[in-house]
Design a protein around this motif. Structure first.
Motif, short mmCIF file in Angstrom:
data_model
loop_
_atom_site.label_atom_id
_atom_site.label_comp_id
_atom_site.label_asym_id
_atom_site.label_seq_id
_atom_site.Cartn_x
_atom_site.Cartn_y
_atom_site.Cartn_z
N ARG A 54 0.80 -1.23 0.00
CA ARG A 54 0.00 0.00 0.00
C ARG A 54 0.84 1.28 0.00
O ARG A 54 0.32 2.37 -0.20
CB ARG A 54 -0.95 -0.01 1.20
N LEU A 56 3.42 1.67 -2.06
CA LEU A 56 4.14 1.78 -3.33
C LEU A 56 3.37 2.61 -4.36
O LEU A 56 2.17 2.80 -4.29
CB LEU A 56 4.45 0.39 -3.88
N ARG A 57 4.13 3.11 -5.32
CA ARG A 57 3.59 3.89 -6.44
C ARG A 57 4.06 3.22 -7.74
O ARG A 57 4.94 2.34 -7.70
CB ARG A 57 4.14 5.32 -6.40
N PRO A 58 3.52 3.67 -8.85
CA PRO A 58 3.96 3.09 -10.13
C PRO A 58 5.48 3.14 -10.24
O PRO A 58 6.10 4.14 -9.87
CB PRO A 58 3.33 4.01 -11.17
N ARG A 101 14.03 9.10 -6.14
CA ARG A 101 12.98 8.10 -5.99
C ARG A 101 13.54 6.94 -5.17
O ARG A 101 14.53 6.33 -5.56
CB ARG A 101 12.57 7.55 -7.34
#
Lengths: 148, 148, 148, 148
Positions: A54, A56-58, A101
């Protein structure tokens, strides 16, 4: 600040802060435990964030809001440990620079208080991926300390 | 800015932005749907956040991290709608002033872009409790737009 | 960041940065010389500010704007020293926490770059009164680096 | 905020605020008068900055520190006008987004208070070049209000 001696800090132990957070902030574990306070010290605290799906992102990177929650929590823990549970500090300002990132791995946040006054506390947080020295996020925060 | 005419904005409709977010950011609905994009316009967007138990803090107030996620999402949606899905903007800075404790109710966030350049977009967000004009949080954010 | 080796930094010497600032920023000495760059290093720089009457505020404290100018200058110098005079970085964001009132004395600002990318540089500055370890101001800044 | 009625604001007139600033902040005119408070209103103030040689930077643009001083002054004036000269607010945080390079012309800053509490005031400032609607700088600031 002149009356606060670093040798008197922190005023709460790690176990005491953990107990307090469990009791007062059960919501920090909503969705599963991922925020783990690891240490408190004079004007400082360290918190680990395990990564779950939950967060994480793309592209497999940890989301900004997960890092923002981490920064707020570790600063709150640093203030709590160093002033004690006599008053609940209220976040008034948070400012974030997102530097790189993060990969899909856990994070470590180191908080340091720059000022611990009677009315305001100000601190900074450096967040890195576990096992790395490169910062992924740097934050500063200001907290209002209610009258005793 | 000189080449962007407001009459050309936004370049995506609300339905197109919603489709894009559903496809690319399913994580924004982790734990249940609560963030709802309601409108996009020239250099602007509006998003609603329904409150769920997981967003609350002691005293029944909506958590800071929930509001920070809301601000980031509505700014992202405003940029997306106004530059199109050609490039994915990356959050580089977010700064928040928490003004009042929100009650245990939904929130409405209005985003306005202050600058939409080729490399950077900057915007501000005003967050209020539903049905109220008093701001609970004000945010500014900067996003880096990758080369086409 | 992955291609920048700290051993290659800085790319300009202190003397070269001083020459550049004299030539390109004579305005930094408007009203009399008070900002003195003392050192540049890998991802870092240090600048001293002597105090003059025009920097003071009621109560004999150094003004906020004087400290803000100092923070901007030392960050700019740190970036310049570490990327070279090939491009002029542009300040896009500056954020300040004012921690204690400085006395009517000189200030020392230590800048540290947290990120030195191709398009953006981010750094922090710690400002203290001369001869003191207590910070009077903490700043973070973001600079846009034009394409070569 | 609940006890402050906008109809009671501001509590000082423009003339009273100007008198106070002349008396307490003569340093704001160091180097020549360029900051001119033009209006105060409920939770607001407007200040003009005439440009002088000392405010310029290479390329004929107004310097960042000049804009930062302007933002701090107009927010201070807005708070002063709305709480009265009973206590001197202290700047605790200022955050700036620099949006476009201003030309070599005067600036107009519009301040709006987002919160005027007993202990903290928070406001935002929009700065544009004279005769233009495009913002060159957006700022937010927090001020600590000492106990009466």
């Amino acid at each position: 600040m002149s009356t606060i001696l670093p040798s008197d800090l922190p005023v709460m132990s790690l176990a005491e802060v953990l107990d307090f957070l469990e009791r007062e902030f059960p919501q920090m574990h909503a969705g599963g435990r991922s925020y783990h306070l690891e240490a408190v010290g004079p004007l400082s605290a360290r918190m680990r964030m395990d990564h779950h799906e939950r967060h994480l992102r793309p592209g497999g990177t940890v989301s900004g809001p997960s890092m923002m929650a981490l920064a707020d929590l570790v600063l709150y823990a640093a203030i709590l440990a160093n002033i004690g549970p006599v008053a609940l500090a209220v976040t008034t300002n948070l400012s974030f620079n997102f530097l790189r990132r993060p990969g899909a791995t856990g994070l470590v946040a180191e908080a340091r208080l720059l000022k611990l006054g009677r009315r305001l506390a100000v601190g900074e947080v450096a967040i890195a991926s576990r096992g790395s020295d490169d910062l992924v996020c740097h934050a500063t925060g200001t907290y209002s300390i209610p009258p005793a």
